[in-house]
Design a protein around this motif. Sequence first.
Motif, PDB file in Angstrom:
ATOM      1  N   ILE A 198       6.249  30.861 -91.834  1.00  0.00           N
ATOM      2  CA  ILE A 198       6.910  32.158 -91.782  1.00  0.00           C
ATOM      3  C   ILE A 198       7.629  32.337 -93.111  1.00  0.00           C
ATOM      4  O   ILE A 198       8.430  31.487 -93.508  1.00  0.00           O
ATOM      5  CB  ILE A 198       7.935  32.244 -90.626  1.00  0.00           C
ATOM      6  CG1 ILE A 198       7.311  31.826 -89.289  1.00  0.00           C
ATOM      7  CG2 ILE A 198       8.568  33.632 -90.572  1.00  0.00           C
ATOM      8  CD1 ILE A 198       6.204  32.696 -88.796  1.00  0.00           C
ATOM      9  N   LYS A 199       7.333  33.447 -93.797  1.00  0.00           N
ATOM     10  CA  LYS A 199       7.922  33.694 -95.112  1.00  0.00           C
ATOM     11  C   LYS A 199       8.297  35.163 -95.258  1.00  0.00           C
ATOM     12  O   LYS A 199       7.672  36.039 -94.659  1.00  0.00           O
ATOM     13  CB  LYS A 199       6.916  33.391 -96.229  1.00  0.00           C
ATOM     14  CG  LYS A 199       6.485  31.965 -96.342  1.00  0.00           C
ATOM     15  CD  LYS A 199       5.506  31.832 -97.510  1.00  0.00           C
ATOM     16  CE  LYS A 199       5.139  30.388 -97.761  1.00  0.00           C
ATOM     17  NZ  LYS A 199       4.328  30.266 -98.980  1.00  0.00           N
ATOM     18  N   LYS A 200       9.276  35.401 -96.093  1.00  0.00           N
ATOM     19  CA  LYS A 200       9.532  36.760 -96.549  1.00  0.00           C
ATOM     20  C   LYS A 200       8.467  37.065 -97.606  1.00  0.00           C
ATOM     21  O   LYS A 200       8.050  36.152 -98.334  1.00  0.00           O
ATOM     22  CB  LYS A 200      10.933  36.869 -97.156  1.00  0.00           C
ATOM     23  CG  LYS A 200      12.027  36.660 -96.139  1.00  0.00           C
ATOM     24  CD  LYS A 200      13.398  36.751 -96.786  1.00  0.00           C
ATOM     25  CE  LYS A 200      14.469  36.558 -95.735  1.00  0.00           C
ATOM     26  NZ  LYS A 200      15.823  36.614 -96.308  1.00  0.00           N
TER      27      LYS A 200
ATOM     28  N   ASN B  64       6.475  45.141 -98.042  1.00  0.00           N
ATOM     29  CA  ASN B  64       7.709  45.702 -97.503  1.00  0.00           C
ATOM     30  C   ASN B  64       8.107  45.080 -96.158  1.00  0.00           C
ATOM     31  O   ASN B  64       9.154  45.396 -95.612  1.00  0.00           O
ATOM     32  CB  ASN B  64       7.574  47.228 -97.349  1.00  0.00           C
ATOM     33  CG  ASN B  64       8.880  47.881 -96.974  1.00  0.00           C
ATOM     34  OD1 ASN B  64       9.910  47.660 -97.611  1.00  0.00           O
ATOM     35  ND2 ASN B  64       8.867  48.667 -95.912  1.00  0.00           N
ATOM     36  N   CYS B  65       7.285  44.214 -95.615  1.00  0.00           N
ATOM     37  CA  CYS B  65       7.588  43.590 -94.318  1.00  0.00           C
ATOM     38  C   CYS B  65       8.857  42.741 -94.405  1.00  0.00           C
ATOM     39  O   CYS B  65       9.228  42.262 -95.478  1.00  0.00           O
ATOM     40  CB  CYS B  65       6.425  42.702 -93.869  1.00  0.00           C
ATOM     41  SG  CYS B  65       4.971  43.626 -93.329  1.00  0.00           S
TER      42      CYS B  65
ATOM     43  N   LYS C 221       7.094  44.209 -89.420  1.00  0.00           N
ATOM     44  CA  LYS C 221       6.993  45.315 -90.360  1.00  0.00           C
ATOM     45  C   LYS C 221       8.281  46.142 -90.367  1.00  0.00           C
ATOM     46  O   LYS C 221       9.020  46.167 -89.390  1.00  0.00           O
ATOM     47  CB  LYS C 221       5.817  46.215 -89.969  1.00  0.00           C
ATOM     48  CG  LYS C 221       4.486  45.497 -90.010  1.00  0.00           C
ATOM     49  CD  LYS C 221       3.315  46.163 -89.334  1.00  0.00           C
ATOM     50  CE  LYS C 221       3.219  47.628 -89.276  1.00  0.00           C
ATOM     51  NZ  LYS C 221       1.973  48.122 -88.651  1.00  0.00           N
ATOM     52  N   LYS C 222       8.517  46.809 -91.489  1.00  0.00           N
ATOM     53  CA  LYS C 222       9.595  47.799 -91.593  1.00  0.00           C
ATOM     54  C   LYS C 222       8.892  49.144 -91.780  1.00  0.00           C
ATOM     55  O   LYS C 222       8.567  49.539 -92.901  1.00  0.00           O
ATOM     56  CB  LYS C 222      10.522  47.473 -92.766  1.00  0.00           C
ATOM     57  CG  LYS C 222      11.272  46.153 -92.576  1.00  0.00           C
ATOM     58  CD  LYS C 222      12.331  45.920 -93.630  1.00  0.00           C
ATOM     59  CE  LYS C 222      11.725  45.370 -94.893  1.00  0.00           C
ATOM     60  NZ  LYS C 222      12.688  44.984 -95.917  1.00  0.00           N
TER      61      LYS C 222
ATOM     62  N   ASN D 120      13.769  50.043 -85.952  1.00  0.00           N
ATOM     63  CA  ASN D 120      13.987  49.310 -87.190  1.00  0.00           C
ATOM     64  C   ASN D 120      12.840  48.410 -87.618  1.00  0.00           C
ATOM     65  O   ASN D 120      12.565  48.281 -88.806  1.00  0.00           O
ATOM     66  CB  ASN D 120      15.255  48.458 -87.056  1.00  0.00           C
ATOM     67  CG  ASN D 120      16.427  49.264 -86.546  1.00  0.00           C
ATOM     68  OD1 ASN D 120      16.706  49.252 -85.365  1.00  0.00           O
ATOM     69  ND2 ASN D 120      17.078  50.001 -87.424  1.00  0.00           N
ATOM     70  N   PHE D 121      12.209  47.753 -86.658  1.00  0.00           N
ATOM     71  CA  PHE D 121      11.181  46.760 -86.977  1.00  0.00           C
ATOM     72  C   PHE D 121      10.008  46.896 -86.013  1.00  0.00           C
ATOM     73  O   PHE D 121      10.182  47.343 -84.881  1.00  0.00           O
ATOM     74  CB  PHE D 121      11.750  45.341 -86.845  1.00  0.00           C
ATOM     75  CG  PHE D 121      12.951  45.079 -87.694  1.00  0.00           C
ATOM     76  CD1 PHE D 121      12.823  44.779 -89.050  1.00  0.00           C
ATOM     77  CD2 PHE D 121      14.229  45.124 -87.154  1.00  0.00           C
ATOM     78  CE1 PHE D 121      13.940  44.539 -89.831  1.00  0.00           C
ATOM     79  CE2 PHE D 121      15.356  44.879 -87.928  1.00  0.00           C
ATOM     80  CZ  PHE D 121      15.205  44.591 -89.275  1.00  0.00           C
TER      81      PHE D 121
END
Length: 173
Positions: free
Chosen positions: A13-15, A48-49, A68-69, A92-93
């Motif tokens: 899991i990563k930004k 943008n996630c 997702k955003k 929001n998500f």
Amino acid sequence: MKSTIFHNFKIEIKKPEECSEEELAEFHKKVIKSGKVLLIGLLPRIKNCAFLAFCYFENNLIGISSIKKPTQSYLEDIISKAKLDRNYNDLNFEIGYSFTEIKFRKNGISRELKQNLLKEMQFKQGIIFSTTAIPSSQKFLKDNGFEKRGESYNGENDIGITYFEKELKNTNK
């Protein structure tokens, strides 16, 4: 980045900003392979996630998912189609971009990716939602505290799409 082992699968899991260009490109390819997304502007939407989830088997990417955003126009479209009593600012998500290679399905990969993503969201506030026509995905959402809202609708790729949402409450207070 968070990494776990699930059976013989490696989950990360990563930004998006923590991902290499190669990882983003591989994620992008899997989203396209799912065949259920608008391709225009896809890579910027992926970047943008809030979080991206990767599942590897023997160093091959076999499954993905994300938080997702969503954009205002997308949210307004979902609100309209599902006939929700919501303002786009309420949402929001979104859990989305979920895909597992066919030969690896029925191993709980999508569920595991989404559960790990939801763990990352425990310190966030707001409403997280998902839309799906897939019964196993709907079961996952119900089992994880999401509530069905609005009316089912048909999309370009699926019929009977159902909207589910859950309020996130920052557990770090």
